[in-house]
Design an enzyme around this catalytic site. Sequence first.
Site, mmCIF file in Angstrom:
data_model
loop_
_atom_site.group_PDB
_atom_site.id
_atom_site.type_symbol
_atom_site.label_atom_id
_atom_site.label_comp_id
_atom_site.label_asym_id
_atom_site.label_seq_id
_atom_site.Cartn_x
_atom_site.Cartn_y
_atom_site.Cartn_z
ATOM 1 N N ASN A 17 0.865 -1.187 0.000
ATOM 2 C CA ASN A 17 0.000 0.000 0.000
ATOM 3 C C ASN A 17 0.898 1.232 0.000
ATOM 4 O OD1 ASN A 17 -1.827 2.021 0.468
ATOM 5 N ND2 ASN A 17 -2.434 1.335 2.523
ATOM 6 N N LYS A 19 0.054 4.222 -0.165
ATOM 7 C CA LYS A 19 -0.585 5.405 0.443
ATOM 8 C C LYS A 19 -0.394 6.612 -0.493
ATOM 9 C CE LYS A 19 -0.211 3.184 4.877
ATOM 10 N NZ LYS A 19 -0.118 3.284 6.324
ATOM 11 N N HIS A 102 -9.466 0.927 5.374
ATOM 12 C CA HIS A 102 -8.171 1.207 6.001
ATOM 13 C C HIS A 102 -8.386 2.183 7.157
ATOM 14 C CE1 HIS A 102 -4.058 2.486 6.638
ATOM 15 N NE2 HIS A 102 -3.702 1.388 5.986
ATOM 16 N N GLU A 104 -6.809 4.652 8.031
ATOM 17 C CA GLU A 104 -6.633 6.066 7.668
ATOM 18 C C GLU A 104 -7.894 6.610 6.994
ATOM 19 O OE1 GLU A 104 -2.877 5.431 5.696
ATOM 20 O OE2 GLU A 104 -2.002 4.987 7.649
ATOM 21 N N GLU A 172 -5.231 -5.160 10.628
ATOM 22 C CA GLU A 172 -4.269 -4.073 10.829
ATOM 23 C C GLU A 172 -4.596 -3.357 12.141
ATOM 24 O OE1 GLU A 172 -2.128 -2.676 7.022
ATOM 25 O OE2 GLU A 172 -3.844 -1.394 7.351
ATOM 26 N N GLY A 178 2.376 2.380 11.029
ATOM 27 C CA GLY A 178 3.248 3.552 10.883
ATOM 28 C C GLY A 178 4.151 3.783 12.080
ATOM 29 N N SER A 220 3.435 -1.895 10.467
ATOM 30 C CA SER A 220 4.871 -1.868 10.785
ATOM 31 C C SER A 220 5.582 -3.186 10.462
ATOM 32 C CB SER A 220 5.082 -1.461 12.250
ATOM 33 O OG SER A 220 4.686 -0.116 12.428
#
Length: 260
Positions: A17, A19, A102, A104, A172, A178, A220
């Site tokens: 991904n 992003k 996701h 985010e 996730e 991150g 991560s």
Amino acid sequence: MAKIHTTAKKHFILVGNWKMNPDTLEDAKKLFSALSRKAQKTTKVSVVIAPPYPFIGPLSGKSDVISIAAQDVSNEPRGAFTGGVSARQAKAVGATSTIIGHSERRKAGDTDEVIAQKTFEALDAGLRVILCVGEKERDQHAHYLRAIRDQILIVFSKIDKKKASWITIAYEPVWAIGKSYDTAPKPSDIHEMSIYIKKVISEVLGQKPGLKFQVLYGGSVNFENAQAILSDGAVDGLLVGRQSLDPDAFGNMIEYANNL
Ligand code: 13P
């Protein structure tokens, strides 16, 4: 002489991904061809890259070993939704799958209902779905299991169950995305969660399809922890953020998964 037994090797899925990276189409093309070279030798790893929307068209068809995913799609099929991109449009320019849910996007306002609707639209358009689920934090009383369960069940209540096999769950945990690479959960915790997710899905689809359901891990991941997670995490693959922008790191993961 007849073979006494064969060891069935596992087929892994590695999703990168990107992003909101990189800045230019030129850089996207360079990165994609470097990743494609790394993926060239694989015989039993499906490699999927999710670039930003503007790069989907230019990258699609550029590799015969990497398929392209969108990072998100609209919950509406078409119409007056400025800035939106529909599942059909993503498919029209070359995406064969899409990430949905996701963290985010959830943080930017996607509710469980919106995510369920997006999944419906994506399946209806003929895209495979990488559905992200994950708890914000872990609590002593394991209420976080409930959160994961709810995130899954609401989606399965909205879709045509016959299309369920087009969904892959990506676990996730929000607290591990991150962050520093030693933040990723231990393979034993991922193993436990993978089994829990399959159990929840078994409640809806029945035991056999539930246990076969594909579960990925993301948050991560680097080459070091990827090896332990792929070997002992009871997952079907990985959803990788930052390290998918590094062809060597991602290439090493592909090679390792291919040899497992
Ligand atoms: P990182 O691998 O950078 O933590 O990102 C994980 C992720 O969000 C993938 O979708």
